[in-house]
Design an enzyme around this catalytic site. Structure first.
Site, PDB file in Angstrom:
ATOM      1  N   THR A 154       6.252   3.934   0.577  1.00 20.76           N
ATOM      2  CA  THR A 154       6.276   4.866   0.601  1.00 20.76           C
ATOM      3  C   THR A 154       7.631   5.429   1.668  1.00 20.76           C
ATOM      4  OG1 THR A 154       4.741   6.534  -0.483  1.00 20.76           O
ATOM      5  CG2 THR A 154       6.804   8.182   0.525  1.00 20.76           C
ATOM      6  N   GLY A 167       0.716  -1.258   0.222  1.00 20.35           N
ATOM      7  CA  GLY A 167       0.088  -0.014   0.018  1.00 20.35           C
ATOM      8  C   GLY A 167       0.636   1.282  -0.134  1.00 20.35           C
ATOM      9  N   CYS A 168       0.062   2.396   0.339  1.00 24.58           N
ATOM     10  CA  CYS A 168       0.673   3.331   0.207  1.00 24.58           C
ATOM     11  C   CYS A 168       1.789   3.442   0.709  1.00 24.58           C
ATOM     12  CB  CYS A 168      -0.052   4.855  -0.810  1.00 24.58           C
ATOM     13  SG  CYS A 168      -1.382   5.065   0.686  1.00 24.58           S
ATOM     14  N   ASN A 169       1.344   4.033   2.425  1.00 26.41           N
ATOM     15  CA  ASN A 169       2.612   4.408   3.013  1.00 26.41           C
ATOM     16  C   ASN A 169       3.761   4.162   2.950  1.00 26.41           C
ATOM     17  OD1 ASN A 169       0.349   6.404   3.892  1.00 26.41           O
ATOM     18  ND2 ASN A 169      -0.241   5.280   5.517  1.00 26.41           N
TER      19      ASN A 169
END
Lengths: 340, 340, 340, 340
Positions: free
Chosen positions: D152, D147-149
């Site tokens: 990153t 996922g995004c968190n």
């Protein structure tokens, strides 16, 4: 692959041409011109394009046009006429500015406050709205690609005037447009702190794009047509919406639009009574159109939306270029809208 | 100090009433009701108000109305009629909902799809637009404070219809409104990801606030008037703008507005040809109005802006309450707009 | 009434001073200076202030300072030292720029890349953070009102360093600020199309406001302190938030802040574990502070928010001026935040 | 063409899968499932996709999986384990939820507060971060797409921990994310009026995605690593930015990232000292990374950005599916970012 040059590559419409051509199967960017930023890499001017291998920005006169099949001009209004006049004879040009959109140089002089600089070239320019001038665009040397305001209003109204289903003397076009239409030059009025969280009308009754409505609607009606048109600035980057108030039978109006655009790949007429959103065409070359009735019999409201940087500028330009180069008209342009 | 209660304190208009009354010199908040949040501190529901000493949120029936001079009702539409009917006889009410705005209960039933629940109370309610009903508001027991859409259109159009300077049969009101007008209830269509960076029209030809235009414009014209009106949702929190297309002499229209509002503390008519911005009234009770001519003789465009939560809701309510309580009409309402 | 002049009235902080003073009970605007816009009415430059009767904008040298009790300087950084030096001896000045904030002219020269133009005046300037320098501000002739970045970080960290509850060598301040802090000058990087719907860090490790942290934290610690600090640009107009990562006992940290600010009218320490939002202080002079623990023992995160144009600029200035003029420190500053 | 089904097609990540697959040369959407909207056309749920010929939305159990080569699961967290367990043995699954990302079911139970519903399937799931697990993904039956968190932070930090150029015990990840990451369900806290023009931190020290950092950083370090991590909500739809504060030599850090990602098609390491913007990756599968030094020797700040709906969700999913199906890993994913 057809090689193209982009003049005015440091502006938003220049960058948007690069974005669209990056995944176009038959166009290749051979040169990028931007006088003020000549010598820079595109990634310095537009970091979102840094994954692409692109030519360095150059001054227009530094570009070798020998290998170029078509030039996209994305220069500010009032600078293009001289630039195009200086190109080699026969060089094909897809121009995104307003400089060649008005067929009559006198009308140009009236609205733009300066004489036309290339009236002879004007005579061979074709108004670049593929859905209405497809065949002429295929063979034109200079195409004056239609801009966002004019395209939005014309898509909504011209078929209705042609079909005789609205009263051409009673048309009101209330138009709202995102800020990217104002370009990238630094102006106080376009600062985030000025624009966001607010809304206003501008240039009421005096907007230059009235001239394009006059030109195109007169052709459709076979007589002069003078619409009312007010532009407003939306606190959003992309998107333009025209709310058009007309007199005419709502169902006939819906049928006329649906029929006129049935075969058009980019124009979508919504079911009767549905209203389009700018957010649903963002980043794409699509146009959504809706027709609603009013409580007063014989009156209807037509709403049209498009992305001002794509179908209202660079996507329109690529579509014109596809026609000019004998390619599939939709090549590179079927990207789906980006939502949310 | 006059003691007031606020019913519906957990919504945006309730919170805005608290904000305005917080620095009002003669009003004191004695009770706050919010059924769903009863028992909470206001700071939990609206942390921006945490610096204030406020009563805890309660259910309406828990509130001791014995000490209350006036009740502000900021409840959802269609819930207020019963609530007001249950109040002690003689309790003064400033209602921010649409429940008492339509004088004819039949008209209410038509537009709201349900019978009016308190037609006897309706008979004593006064339409709460101080600039037009000031004297009646002073002595009214129930004031139906005008909402944002209706107020914006009426401020722009009613003086012109009254003065006979526009053709009442040819009025188009194209209205754009910020999202706070939709309230705080959780709806998919009002999510940030849905609303921001996009724009659309809604309820074309069927918007309930047409009923208020019909009511007020008929009074002004002395005969039925049926305007065209389309609402749009702006990607911004506050602000409403109406672009009104009329037939009439532009200078006479400007003069009529300027004269009509010359003595009004909150209405500002801009110099001829200037256009108002919603951002210039944000957070304030002011209305800015502009008149422009069109290229067609005998046609004009009138633009009006206000903050939908202040002059279109809670500021309007405080202004009405000031009149009802015999206070200076501007008390607590001269806060300057917040820009940027 | 005390008469004040505002120099730099055409910028955002100048306009915000006017907004706050418009409802201030004891200050009156006697003169407005803005060299580039001299001769204009304020309503032309900031239409949101058009309801106010204000003096016409003038050049600084045109202003009769004989009647002025205090000058607010809201000029760009690096222009104020000369302007203040040219004022009559004894004229009291509340300066919103960075020009007099650094006590040591050598430090100023290091961070601003130019020699200090008025070192003698610097010696009498007081750092304008009322919560820490209240008594000195009361009698100061020149107050260097603290700016938004420094204020946000100092409010969060200085009491903790003073109380010895955090390790001063391990402080990280991650700061995010709205665009109005960049002022009203036209820059490409501040256009709506550039800023909105995006976020980035800037000036990592080199931001000038590090100098103010160094100055104030060294005073608190009694020895040099060198924090890490990164600024980011938020796509919103107002609001600044500092997320501060510290080593120390979370409960002791919360207690130290709560105790330190218990009597401060504008500083609100939230219950332990709650986090503040910039939207909850918008348009107001309030500061909200929150303390949370981390899963690692002995570490805490402190978050502070304020409105950069109010408590980070013009509200801070009015608060300083209130002290300088012997008024109630909160006069004119108790306006509630504007949400949504 | 490989036929795929999308479960959860009425959410943002489902719609984004459709957008990306619409121009993917080797994937075809054979089925769309969305229980709550079963029976609807996709154009009703997501009008921006109305130009596409898509299957009608159905309930999961109505879908004929016989012809499906791969299922994309874009369901809410905590619903996927049961759904995948009910699929035919051998059906390949690319899951966008968090349900299979944590290798240890005990860790899952700790962070998600419920027992894992399919621990046997968990054993065969591969963490879906192609830049780190490419070979295992190719042959996996179930891929738990990152996922995004987590993506990153891992893109920024994992290579540095592996290379030993930062102190793993002193990492602070300050993360800011756009609202689309919260999905399309109607929540008061995600309304436009609540989110826009404001900023805040949430879940300090308790965010569930800490578990993924723990898992992946421990692998990189060969021992437990416990970072500090705070998430904030940005007032923008797309984009996520992590500001990472580390101890280590800045140039060595930059070199380690540049070397690690030199051959990666989607990861772009900016020249030393430059900082990435979320707006420059919007709508694309690219990641931009920047490294800056601090004034303190031996400390550096690393910033990473990506589009949470593309490289942080649906683009990551398509990239994983490309690997699983033996396609070119970049197929359909080279769309240029959309700016402005």
């Amino acid at each position: 692959m057809h090689k193209v040059a982009i003049f005015g590559a440091s502006g938003y419409t220049g960058a948007e041409l690069v974005r669209l051509i990056a995944t176009h199967p038959e166009l290749e960017i051979a040169a990028l011109a931007a006088d003020r930023r000549a010598g820079s890499e595109m990634a310095e001017v537009f970091p979102h394009l840094r994954h692409l291998a692109l030519p360095r920005l150059a001054r227009i006169e530094e570009i070798d046009l020998g290998e170029i099949d078509l030039v996209f001009c994305a220069l500010p209004h009032a600078t293009t006429q001289e630039v195009v006049a200086a190109l080699p004879a026969g060089m094909r040009v897809c121009d995104l500015s307003a400089d060649f959109r008005l067929e009559d140089p006198e009308v140009y002089a009236h609205w733009y406050g300066r004489p036309h600089q290339a009236p002879a070239l004007q005579a061979e320019a074709v108004y670049g709205l593929p859905e209405f001038y497809r065949e002429r665009i295929r063979t034109a040397r200079i195409v004056a690609s239609t801009g966002c305001n004019a395209a939005t209003g014309i898509f909504a109204m011209r078929p209705l005037i042609e079909a005789g289903v609205v009263d051409p003397d009673e048309i009101v076009i209330d138009l709202k447009t995102g800020v990217s239409g104002a370009g990238r030059s630094a102006k106080e009025a376009m600062l985030h702190a000025e624009v966001s969280e607010g809304f206003h009308a501008y240039n009421i009754g005096r907007h230059r794009h009235l001239a394009e409505f006059d030109q195109e609607f007169a052709k459709a009606a076979g007589r002069p047509v003078s619409v009312r048109f007010t532009a407003h600035l939306l606190p959003q980057n992309r998107g333009i919406l025209a709310t058009c108030y007309v007199k005419g039978d709502p169902q006939a109006i819906h049928a006329a639009l649906a029929e006129r655009y049935a075969a058009e790949p980019f124009l979508q007429v919504l079911p009767f009574g549905q209203t389009p959103h700018t957010r649903h065409v963002r980043g794409s070359n699509f146009v959504h159109l809706g027709v609603s009735d009013e409580r007063q019999p014989g009156r209807a409201t037509v709403v049209a939306v498009l992305d001002n940087l794509v179908k209202g500028a660079s996507g329109m330009g690529v579509q014109n270029a596809n026609l000019m180069l004998g390619l599939d008209e939709t090549a590179g342009l079927m990207l789906a809208p980006v939502f949310p």
